[in-house]
Structure formats: C-alpha cells, structure tokens
Design an enzyme around this catalytic site. Structure first.
Site, short mmCIF file in Angstrom:
data_model
loop_
_atom_site.label_atom_id
_atom_site.label_comp_id
_atom_site.label_asym_id
_atom_site.label_seq_id
_atom_site.Cartn_x
_atom_site.Cartn_y
_atom_site.Cartn_z
N CYS A 128 6.16 -5.20 0.06
CA CYS A 128 6.09 -4.00 -0.62
C CYS A 128 6.02 -3.08 0.78
O CYS A 128 7.15 -2.81 1.28
CB CYS A 128 5.09 -3.86 -1.58
SG CYS A 128 5.48 -2.67 -2.70
N ILE A 167 5.20 -3.16 -7.83
CA ILE A 167 4.56 -1.86 -8.05
C ILE A 167 5.07 -0.64 -7.08
O ILE A 167 5.12 -0.75 -5.97
CB ILE A 167 3.13 -2.05 -7.74
CG1 ILE A 167 2.66 -3.14 -8.56
CG2 ILE A 167 2.14 -0.80 -7.79
CD1 ILE A 167 0.93 -3.64 -8.11
N ARG A 168 5.66 0.30 -7.68
CA ARG A 168 6.41 1.29 -6.92
C ARG A 168 7.09 0.56 -5.76
O ARG A 168 7.55 1.13 -4.65
CB ARG A 168 5.56 2.45 -6.64
CG ARG A 168 4.81 3.15 -7.61
CD ARG A 168 4.11 4.31 -7.32
NE ARG A 168 3.26 4.12 -6.22
CZ ARG A 168 3.22 4.59 -5.10
NH1 ARG A 168 4.05 5.31 -4.75
NH2 ARG A 168 2.17 4.38 -4.25
N GLU A 205 0.92 -11.56 -3.24
CA GLU A 205 -0.74 -11.74 -3.19
C GLU A 205 -1.54 -11.54 -4.29
O GLU A 205 -2.72 -11.69 -4.63
CB GLU A 205 -1.16 -10.98 -1.99
CG GLU A 205 -1.24 -9.45 -2.31
CD GLU A 205 0.19 -8.84 -2.22
OE1 GLU A 205 1.26 -9.37 -2.05
OE2 GLU A 205 0.13 -7.48 -2.36
N HIS A 239 4.67 -8.29 -4.75
CA HIS A 239 3.45 -8.58 -4.30
C HIS A 239 2.91 -9.94 -4.39
O HIS A 239 2.27 -10.36 -5.69
CB HIS A 239 2.31 -7.62 -4.93
CG HIS A 239 2.14 -6.11 -4.44
ND1 HIS A 239 1.68 -5.75 -3.36
CD2 HIS A 239 2.99 -5.37 -4.96
CE1 HIS A 239 1.94 -4.50 -3.32
NE2 HIS A 239 2.67 -4.25 -4.15
N GLY A 252 0.92 -1.09 0.19
CA GLY A 252 0.05 0.11 -0.09
C GLY A 252 1.07 1.03 0.15
O GLY A 252 1.80 1.36 -0.91
N GLU A 253 0.84 2.17 1.04
CA GLU A 253 1.58 3.24 1.11
C GLU A 253 2.14 3.44 2.38
O GLU A 253 1.48 3.33 3.38
CB GLU A 253 0.75 4.68 0.89
CG GLU A 253 1.60 5.61 0.78
CD GLU A 253 2.59 5.75 -0.25
OE1 GLU A 253 2.04 5.15 -1.49
OE2 GLU A 253 3.77 6.02 -0.01
N1 GLN Z 1 6.11 2.90 -2.89
C1 GLN Z 1 5.07 2.27 -1.82
C2 GLN Z 1 5.73 2.84 -0.44
O1 GLN Z 1 6.77 3.52 -0.45
C3 GLN Z 1 5.10 0.94 -1.60
C4 GLN Z 1 4.29 0.48 -2.86
C5 GLN Z 1 3.59 -0.82 -2.63
O2 GLN Z 1 3.19 -1.15 -1.70
N2 GLN Z 1 2.98 -1.46 -3.73
O3 GLN Z 1 5.29 2.91 0.60
#
Ligand code: GLN
Length: 190
Positions: free
Chosen positions: A80, A135-136, A173, A171, A48-49
């Site tokens: 992540c 993803i990022r 999942e 990820h 997530g973030e």
């Molecule tokens: N870029 C996000 C972060 O810094 C992590 C991205 C993700 O969990 N897909 O938290």
C-alpha cells in the site's frame, strides 16, 4: 537459518507485518535508522501514509541508505503506502520516493476511506484466491518493461514484482493469511 526480515517502523501497520512474518517463523527486527539495515536479509515497507513515511525517512536519514540497499538487491515487500514509496513516480504531487521500482502509481485510486473494500484476487503464484483488503489504496497506472504484474483489479495492476522488489496495493498483513509473505520469502516460486 532464516534471515532476519526488517520492518520499516516509521509509521503505519508495522505490528501486523511482524505478526504475519512471525506466523511463518521468520525472525524480525524494526528498521528506523541506517544502521538497522545491517545484517537484515529482507525488508518490509508497510502501509500507512506514504508522505509521512517518506518525510520521516528523510528526517531519520534512512531514505538514501534504504534506496541504496534496495538497488543493491535487498529483497523487499512493499504494501500500500509502501508500494507508493518504492515507485518511480506518482501521478500527482511531490513527495519523497525511493524510486526503485519502474511503476507509475495513482494514490487513493479507488477513492477515499469510505471507498475502502475487500475482494478476492487471483494472484500469480498462489493456487487459491487471496482476500485483498484495500484501504485508500493506490493502483498502478503504468509498468516498466521488466515489471511483472501478479494481480489486477479490473485492468489495473495491484500487485507487481521486478527483480527483488514485490509490491501490493492491498494489505496482505491484515487477513491472517501469510501466503503473500511466504510467496515473497520464496522469491515468488509459489
Ligand atoms: N493512501 C495512502 C497513501 O497515499 C496509502 C494507504 C494505505 O497504506 N493504506 O500513502
């Protein structure tokens, strides 16, 4: 009986982890508050973030109890943003961390959203390659002496384990393939 695995449900892709665990027949519950940690045998911290998850964890009063539970040996799979949260430190910025895994991580290390990608990874403990969805994603810049690297992209570790904490910058999942969850549940025995 399988222990119930809690999924930290403050923000991020909670449902996908629940599905991955349910495919393996593992009982699950959501973790938002300190009391939700009681009675769980494992914990998943989703992507997530990481700044949002960390700040919400502070606001819900669960950051400290989470840290204590992980330090006491609660088996944890962090993916992540989760990998960032469990890290000891982050290359730049100042954000709430659990600081329980001796790694230095770089956030968004592979670039921004449009540089998200997938690739097959060799993962220690798995016989066949695993499709990594990035993803990022962060990567690990530095690992402590007791941290085992389970997968890399180029020279950068993207999956690590130390003690009862396993962390992946991709990820697992999101692929419909529960082998990483199973590897974690088995304590990494493959
Ligand atoms: N870029 C996000 C972060 O810094 C992590 C991205 C993700 O969990 N897909 O938290």
């Amino acid at each position: 009986m399988l222990p119930t695995v809690g999924v930290l449900a403050l923000q991020g892709d909670v449902r996908e982890h629940l599905w991955a665990l349910e495919r393996l027949g593992v009982p699950t519950c959501l973790v938002r508050l300190p009391e939700d940690l009681e009675g769980i045998g494992g914990l998943v911290i989703p992507g997530g973030e990481s700044t949002t998850i960390g700040r919400l964890a502070e606001r819900f009063g669960v950051l400290g109890p989470l840290r204590a539970a992980l330090l006491a040996g609660l088996p944890t799979l962090a993916t992540c943003a989760g990998m960032i949260l469990v890290a000891g430190s982050v290359v730049e910025g100042d954000q709430p961390l659990l600081g329980v895994l001796d790694i230095l991580v770089r956030r968004n290390a592979f670039g921004r959203q449009n540089e998200s990608f997938e690739m097959d990874l060799e993962v220690k403990g798995l016989e066949q390659p695993f499709r990594g969805v990035f993803i990022r994603a962060p990567w690990v810049e530095k690992v402590g002496a007791d941290v085992e690297v389970l997968a890399r992209v180029g020279k950068h570790p993207v999956m690590v384990r130390s003690g009862t904490v396993m962390a992946a910058s991709f990820h697992p999942e999101l692929t419909g393939d529960s082998r990483i969850h199973r590897l974690w549940l088995q304590g990494g025995e493959g």
